[in-house]
Design an enzyme around this catalytic site. Structure first.
Site, PDB file in Angstrom:
ATOM      1  N   TYR A 225      63.293   6.285  11.584  1.00  0.00           N
ATOM      2  CA  TYR A 225      62.100   6.752  10.869  1.00  0.00           C
ATOM      3  C   TYR A 225      62.108   6.205   9.427  1.00  0.00           C
ATOM      4  O   TYR A 225      61.092   5.771   8.907  1.00  0.00           O
ATOM      5  CB  TYR A 225      62.063   8.288  10.847  1.00  0.00           C
ATOM      6  CG  TYR A 225      60.746   8.860  10.356  1.00  0.00           C
ATOM      7  CD1 TYR A 225      60.536   9.098   9.001  1.00  0.00           C
ATOM      8  CD2 TYR A 225      59.712   9.143  11.232  1.00  0.00           C
ATOM      9  CE1 TYR A 225      59.331   9.604   8.533  1.00  0.00           C
ATOM     10  CE2 TYR A 225      58.500   9.648  10.779  1.00  0.00           C
ATOM     11  CZ  TYR A 225      58.314   9.876   9.423  1.00  0.00           C
ATOM     12  OH  TYR A 225      57.116  10.370   8.964  1.00  0.00           O
TER      13      TYR A 225
ATOM     14  N   LYS B  30      54.568   3.664  11.052  1.00  0.00           N
ATOM     15  CA  LYS B  30      55.160   2.315  11.013  1.00  0.00           C
ATOM     16  C   LYS B  30      54.151   1.199  10.750  1.00  0.00           C
ATOM     17  O   LYS B  30      54.543   0.090  10.376  1.00  0.00           O
ATOM     18  CB  LYS B  30      55.856   2.027  12.362  1.00  0.00           C
ATOM     19  CG  LYS B  30      57.098   2.869  12.599  1.00  0.00           C
ATOM     20  CD  LYS B  30      58.160   2.587  11.570  1.00  0.00           C
ATOM     21  CE  LYS B  30      59.343   3.528  11.721  1.00  0.00           C
ATOM     22  NZ  LYS B  30      60.212   3.499  10.532  1.00  0.00           N
TER      23      LYS B  30
ATOM     24  N   PRO C 113      50.145   5.729  15.056  1.00  0.00           N
ATOM     25  CA  PRO C 113      50.552   6.147  13.697  1.00  0.00           C
ATOM     26  C   PRO C 113      51.626   7.240  13.680  1.00  0.00           C
ATOM     27  O   PRO C 113      52.160   7.564  12.633  1.00  0.00           O
ATOM     28  CB  PRO C 113      49.248   6.643  13.077  1.00  0.00           C
ATOM     29  CG  PRO C 113      48.327   6.885  14.188  1.00  0.00           C
ATOM     30  CD  PRO C 113      48.738   5.986  15.299  1.00  0.00           C
TER      31      PRO C 113
HETATM   32  P1  FAS Z   1      44.254  -4.736   7.911  1.00  0.00           P
HETATM   33  O1  FAS Z   1      43.433  -4.508   9.154  1.00  0.00           O
HETATM   34  O2  FAS Z   1      44.497  -3.615   6.967  1.00  0.00           O
HETATM   35  O3  FAS Z   1      43.571  -5.904   7.047  1.00  0.00           O
HETATM   36  C1  FAS Z   1      43.032  -7.054   7.679  1.00  0.00           C
HETATM   37  C2  FAS Z   1      41.944  -7.606   6.768  1.00  0.00           C
HETATM   38  O4  FAS Z   1      41.433  -8.808   7.351  1.00  0.00           O
HETATM   39  C3  FAS Z   1      40.772  -6.642   6.626  1.00  0.00           C
HETATM   40  O5  FAS Z   1      40.461  -6.459   5.263  1.00  0.00           O
HETATM   41  C4  FAS Z   1      39.630  -7.331   7.374  1.00  0.00           C
HETATM   42  O6  FAS Z   1      38.368  -7.104   6.783  1.00  0.00           O
HETATM   43  C5  FAS Z   1      40.019  -8.792   7.265  1.00  0.00           C
HETATM   44  N1  FAS Z   1      39.505  -9.625   8.349  1.00  0.00           N
HETATM   45  C6  FAS Z   1      39.394  -9.294   9.665  1.00  0.00           C
HETATM   46  N2  FAS Z   1      38.860 -10.324  10.356  1.00  0.00           N
HETATM   47  C7  FAS Z   1      38.635 -11.337   9.449  1.00  0.00           C
HETATM   48  C8  FAS Z   1      38.089 -12.646   9.544  1.00  0.00           C
HETATM   49  N3  FAS Z   1      37.687 -13.145  10.713  1.00  0.00           N
HETATM   50  N4  FAS Z   1      37.997 -13.380   8.418  1.00  0.00           N
HETATM   51  C9  FAS Z   1      38.429 -12.876   7.221  1.00  0.00           C
HETATM   52  N5  FAS Z   1      38.950 -11.639   7.063  1.00  0.00           N
HETATM   53  C10 FAS Z   1      39.049 -10.881   8.175  1.00  0.00           C
HETATM   54  N6  FAS Z   1      49.432   2.977   9.643  1.00  0.00           N
HETATM   55  C11 FAS Z   1      50.326   3.906   9.269  1.00  0.00           C
HETATM   56  O7  FAS Z   1      51.485   3.568   9.007  1.00  0.00           O
HETATM   57  N7  FAS Z   1      49.958   5.228   9.171  1.00  0.00           N
HETATM   58  C12 FAS Z   1      48.675   5.641   9.429  1.00  0.00           C
HETATM   59  O8  FAS Z   1      48.345   6.826   9.344  1.00  0.00           O
HETATM   60  C13 FAS Z   1      47.710   4.695   9.817  1.00  0.00           C
HETATM   61  N8  FAS Z   1      46.416   5.072  10.061  1.00  0.00           N
HETATM   62  C14 FAS Z   1      45.510   4.114  10.458  1.00  0.00           C
HETATM   63  C15 FAS Z   1      44.163   4.466  10.723  1.00  0.00           C
HETATM   64  C16 FAS Z   1      43.240   3.494  11.151  1.00  0.00           C
HETATM   65  C17 FAS Z   1      41.795   3.899  11.437  1.00  0.00           C
HETATM   66  C18 FAS Z   1      43.648   2.147  11.319  1.00  0.00           C
HETATM   67  C19 FAS Z   1      42.684   1.087  11.807  1.00  0.00           C
HETATM   68  C20 FAS Z   1      44.979   1.794  11.049  1.00  0.00           C
HETATM   69  C21 FAS Z   1      45.910   2.778  10.599  1.00  0.00           C
HETATM   70  N9  FAS Z   1      47.230   2.440  10.301  1.00  0.00           N
HETATM   71  C22 FAS Z   1      48.141   3.358   9.913  1.00  0.00           C
HETATM   72  C23 FAS Z   1      47.685   1.088  10.416  1.00  0.00           C
HETATM   73  C24 FAS Z   1      47.234   0.348   9.174  1.00  0.00           C
HETATM   74  O9  FAS Z   1      47.743   1.003   8.041  1.00  0.00           O
HETATM   75  C25 FAS Z   1      47.694  -1.074   9.319  1.00  0.00           C
HETATM   76  O10 FAS Z   1      49.046  -1.137   9.751  1.00  0.00           O
HETATM   77  C26 FAS Z   1      47.544  -1.864   8.050  1.00  0.00           C
HETATM   78  O11 FAS Z   1      46.212  -1.777   7.622  1.00  0.00           O
HETATM   79  C27 FAS Z   1      47.965  -3.302   8.342  1.00  0.00           C
HETATM   80  O12 FAS Z   1      47.545  -4.091   7.315  1.00  0.00           O
HETATM   81  P2  FAS Z   1      46.986  -5.582   7.605  1.00  0.00           P
HETATM   82  O13 FAS Z   1      47.878  -6.256   8.574  1.00  0.00           O
HETATM   83  O14 FAS Z   1      46.738  -6.182   6.273  1.00  0.00           O
HETATM   84  O15 FAS Z   1      45.625  -5.371   8.409  1.00  0.00           O
HETATM   85  C1  PHB Z   2      49.582   9.944   6.685  1.00  0.00           C
HETATM   86  O1  PHB Z   2      48.452   9.392   6.813  1.00  0.00           O
HETATM   87  O2  PHB Z   2      49.932  10.554   5.647  1.00  0.00           O
HETATM   88  C2  PHB Z   2      50.558   9.827   7.834  1.00  0.00           C
HETATM   89  C3  PHB Z   2      50.160   9.144   8.972  1.00  0.00           C
HETATM   90  C4  PHB Z   2      51.041   9.026  10.027  1.00  0.00           C
HETATM   91  C5  PHB Z   2      52.320   9.599   9.930  1.00  0.00           C
HETATM   92  C6  PHB Z   2      52.716  10.286   8.785  1.00  0.00           C
HETATM   93  C7  PHB Z   2      51.828  10.405   7.719  1.00  0.00           C
HETATM   94  O3  PHB Z   2      53.178   9.463  10.970  1.00  0.00           O
END
Ligand code: FAS
Ligand code: PHB
Length: 390
Positions: A384, A296, A292
């Protein structure tokens, strides 16, 4: 049941794809494993590239984002406890950043899908794609113990890293690339006024990040060991450690308060190739994970969906498969660019357990050079802020 595009996963990628297709008269059905409350309870990303802002506006879900989101000209970096640099994306890349939470985006997309009669099947169990290399793929799934079948023209695998779509591609046809980092991020959400800007900190005690969700909702992170136990981190200890990692004048501005969410996320880089197999297309975390640090993850899910929605629209409206055929290569060019940038920024800002003093000094020299060079800042800013879509 029959539809044009069967979408597995009701997170941001699946919801946005369904919404963009609907606006062009293309039918889809979303199969989501979890309850809606569970999906909307997840606290994740918070910083949007301007390209993402524009896609969300085009999808008709930008109204609340424009009202409640906070636009920023860039982000700050502090290091060695004193130096500071403003990565001015507006000055050097002509693009602002929008601080608006993924949780809110998911709420906005669900509201739009419901308002437009979107078909979303929650708590769909045992979702399984079938005949994905044939012209008649279909998906089976269970609700209340009953098995159902969804016939479709195409399947979009938007089911995240732990989903069923990517494993449906035979291992002989899939290549994966992975890098696991020896630490995680301990994140906290608090109903307190955030710092005015998003600030990354490289500190001898470890990385820290100050961010926000709204004028009264702050999001903070500190780098932590992978075996960190949340029970060992009461709020008081978190606030003390966070402040210790920022220069005093910034630390003194941090308003503390009770956490309303606290979690640990491990950091990894992961890319799967190709992002298409027969009539199955992967989008978002189903195909890639980035640390993170570069903000991105969500933005890549949006760019995948921008490309994939354009491909389906071109097929159904213009009977052309050009964007379907080029989807995987085009999406992967952007994915690898973001994966490299996220890796580079993670290496620059974190403390590694095996880091030598030489490594530390080169990190500091990198930051000092970045602060001294407009050319270097321009390069960081355009990455960025997000490069233009192809
Ligand atoms: P998602 O994982 O959001 O959504 C996938 C969906 O598919 C979920 O609702 C799930 O329940 C469902 N699913 C899974 N298996 C299935 C199945 N077999 N059948 C049906 N449904 C199913 N990105 C940032 O840019 N900044 C951050 O700070 C950041 N923090 C994060 C913190 C955590 C803990 C995690 C896990 C990710 C973080 N991310 C962050 C990345 C996150 O934002 C992802 O990029 C984003 O959720 C991607 O979205 P989707 O591709 O839709 O995947
Ligand atoms: C946020 O959760 O606000 C966040 C996460 C990752 C970044 C910047 C902001 O790099």
């Amino acid at each position: 049941m029959r539809t044009q595009v069967g979408i597995i996963g009701g997170g941001p990628a699946g919801l946005l794809l369904s919404q963009l297709l609907h606006l062009k008269g293309i039918e889809s059905v979303i199969l989501e494993r979890r309850t809606r409350a569970y999906v909307m309870g997840r606290i994740r990303a918070g910083v949007l590239e301007w390209g993402t802002v524009e896609v969300l506006r085009d999808a008709g879900v930008g109204e609340r984002m424009d009202r409640e989101g906070q636009a920023h000209d860039g982000t700050g970096i502090v290091w060695a406890g004193k130096n500071r640099l403003f990565i001015d994306t507006y000055k050097y890349a002509g693009k602002r950043l929008m601080a608006y939470g993924q949780t809110q985006i998911t709420e906005d997309l669900y509201a739009a899908r419901d308002a437009m009669g979107g078909v979303i099947i929650d708590e769909a169990a045992k979702v399984t794609p079938h005949d994905i290399t044939s012209d008649t793929p279909y998906i089976t799934y269970q609700t209340q113990g009953e098995t159902h079948r969804l016939d479709c023209d195409y399947i979009a695998g938007c089911d995240g890293y732990h989903g069923v779509s990517r494993p449906s591609i035979p291992a002989s046809s899939l290549r994966t690339f992975e890098k696991v980092y020896p630490f995680g991020w301990l994140g906290i959400l608090s109903e307190t006024p955030p710092l005015p800007e998003i600030v990354y900190a490289n500190h001898e005690r470890g990385f820290a990040l100050a961010s926000m969700r709204s004028p009264m909702l702050s999001r903070y992170y500190i780098q932590c060991p992978l075996d960190t136990n949340l029970d060992d981190w009461p709020d008081e200890r978190f606030w003390e450690e966070l402040k210790a990692r920022f220069p005093v004048d910034l630390a003194d501005q941090i308003v503390t308060g009770p956490s309303i969410e606290k979690s640990i996320a491990p950091l990894r880089s992961f890319v799967a190739e190709p992002m298409r197999y027969g009539r199955l297309f992967l989008a978002g975390d189903a195909a890639h994970i980035v640390p993170p640090t570069g903000a991105k993850g969500l933005n890549l899910a949006v760019s995948d969906v921008y490309y994939l929605s354009r491909a389906f629209i071109d097929f159904y409206v213009n009977k052309s498969t050009r964007y379907l055929d080029s989807y995987s290569a085009m999406a992967l060019r952007r994915v690898w660019g973001a994966a490299r940038f996220s890796w580079w920024l993670s290496m620059l800002l974190h403390r590694f357990p095996d880091q030598t003093e030489f490594d530390r000094r080169t990190q500091e020299a990198d930051l000092d050079y970045l602060a001294s060079s407009e050319a270097a800042q321009r390069s960081v800013c355009e990455q960025y802020a997000g490069l233009p879509f192809e």
